[in-house]
Design a protein around this motif. Structure first.
Motif, short mmCIF file in Angstrom:
data_model
loop_
_atom_site.label_atom_id
_atom_site.label_comp_id
_atom_site.label_asym_id
_atom_site.label_seq_id
_atom_site.Cartn_x
_atom_site.Cartn_y
_atom_site.Cartn_z
N TYR A 4 -52.42 -11.38 -7.26
CA TYR A 4 -53.06 -10.11 -6.92
C TYR A 4 -54.56 -10.28 -6.72
CZ TYR A 4 -48.67 -8.36 -8.81
OH TYR A 4 -47.35 -8.14 -9.06
N GLN A 128 -60.81 -3.26 -17.20
CA GLN A 128 -59.47 -2.68 -17.07
C GLN A 128 -59.29 -2.03 -15.69
OE1 GLN A 128 -61.47 -2.26 -19.81
NE2 GLN A 128 -60.28 -3.74 -21.03
N ASP A 129 -60.33 -1.34 -15.23
CA ASP A 129 -60.29 -0.75 -13.89
C ASP A 129 -60.07 -1.83 -12.83
OD1 ASP A 129 -60.73 1.87 -14.76
OD2 ASP A 129 -62.91 1.63 -14.69
N GLU A 131 -58.78 -4.81 -13.16
CA GLU A 131 -57.44 -5.39 -13.24
C GLU A 131 -56.41 -4.47 -12.58
OE1 GLU A 131 -56.76 -6.10 -17.36
OE2 GLU A 131 -57.86 -8.01 -17.38
N LYS A 132 -56.58 -3.15 -12.80
CA LYS A 132 -55.65 -2.20 -12.20
C LYS A 132 -55.75 -2.24 -10.68
CE LYS A 132 -54.43 2.71 -12.05
NZ LYS A 132 -54.78 4.08 -12.50
N ILE A 133 -56.98 -2.35 -10.18
CA ILE A 133 -57.18 -2.43 -8.73
C ILE A 133 -56.58 -3.71 -8.17
CG2 ILE A 133 -58.93 -2.70 -6.93
CD1 ILE A 133 -60.70 -0.79 -8.55
N LYS A 135 -54.19 -5.52 -9.26
CA LYS A 135 -52.74 -5.61 -9.34
C LYS A 135 -52.03 -4.40 -8.74
CE LYS A 135 -53.06 -8.20 -13.67
NZ LYS A 135 -52.71 -8.23 -15.10
N GLY A 136 -52.80 -3.48 -8.18
CA GLY A 136 -52.23 -2.21 -7.76
C GLY A 136 -51.69 -2.14 -6.35
N LYS A 137 -51.59 -0.91 -5.85
CA LYS A 137 -51.05 -0.65 -4.53
C LYS A 137 -52.00 -1.13 -3.44
CE LYS A 137 -49.14 3.65 -6.43
NZ LYS A 137 -49.21 5.13 -6.35
N GLU A 140 -55.12 0.89 -3.78
CA GLU A 140 -55.51 1.14 -5.18
C GLU A 140 -57.01 1.37 -5.34
OE1 GLU A 140 -54.30 2.27 -8.66
OE2 GLU A 140 -52.82 1.13 -7.51
N TYR A 144 -59.01 4.71 -6.56
CA TYR A 144 -60.04 4.67 -7.62
C TYR A 144 -61.27 5.45 -7.18
CZ TYR A 144 -63.78 2.80 -10.56
OH TYR A 144 -64.87 2.67 -11.40
#
Length: 237
Positions: A4, A128-129, A131-133, A135-137, A140, A144
């Motif tokens: 990712y 954390q933000d 990482e979410k981005i 690994k996200g859509k 993503e 955000y």
């Protein structure tokens, strides 16, 4: 670092204008794993997003950035379609088109105000933000930005749009259109329509659409474009 990381770091890095070799692109995961920690990766992503958001804002805020982009061009409001049809039938098609042009000019001039808000959101981004981005859509990062900036952008854009609409003639043209329509049929459509809100919302929709398109494209692009901050990473083999 998982795959990712590679896919998202491609997003927005296009704007930096530096092309890596295919060898470097293939080695990105391995390099990041061995060289960077989570905090460094987050900082690298922030830098990349700054470059990318600035690039997108420049694209939409330039002359014809909205007007000559069919996917974000602001057209005569759907709620006033009856009035538009009447105006065109009566021979005022050029006035309608001039009005559409003025709305797009207002959006283009207002869009430049978005950059600082995007950058503020990037500055506040946590590991954390990031990482979410990563690994996200496919959109993503755009999601955000929408979450972090939409309310503030609405607040800032509204008075700017009002001012710019007056400067570029939107307000005057709108009043001219209303007068001409009422000459034929007093529909009352214009009275109940919030033109400022319409242009503000369309300007923001266009901005986020372009961000989403850029993100989706770069996530799937086999070539990597890197920021200066990440150059040292790609130089390590």
């Amino acid at each position: 670092m998982k795959k990712y990381t590679y896919s998202l770091l491609l997003w927005f890095l296009l704007a930096a204008g530096l092309t890596t070799s295919s060898v470097y692109a293939q080695k990105l995961d391995e390099v990041l794993q061995s060289v960077l920690g989570a905090d460094q990766i987050a900082e690298g992503l922030k830098e990349a997003l700054k470059v990318g958001t600035e690039n997108v804002v420049q694209i939409v805020s330039k002359l014809d950035g909205f007007y000559k982009s069919p996917d974000i061009k602001i057209f005569f409001p759907d709620k006033l379609k009856a009035a538009e049809k009447l105006l065109r039938t009566a021979g005022f098609g050029l006035l309608v088109e001039e009005f559409e042009l003025s709305m797009n000019r207002a959006a283009e001039r207002s869009a430049s105000e978005a950059k600082d808000l995007f950058w503020d959101a990037i500055t506040q981004m946590t590991i954390q933000d990031a990482e979410k981005i990563l690994k996200g859509k496919d959109n993503e990062a755009t999601l955000y930005f929408q979450e972090k900036t939409s309310a503030r952008l609405q607040e800032i854009f509204s008075p700017i749009v009002t001012t710019v609409m007056a400067e570029v003639g939107v307000t005057r043209l709108y009043q001219d259109l209303e007068t001409k329509v009422n000459t034929f049929v007093p529909l009352g459509l214009f009275t109940d329509f919030d033109l400022n809100q319409y242009v503000t919302e369309k300007a923001l929709e266009g901005l986020f659409l372009k961000l989403s398109e850029e993100e989706r494209k770069i996530r799937n692009d086999p070539k990597a474009r890197i920021t200066e901050l990440l150059q040292k990473v790609f130089n390590k083999e």
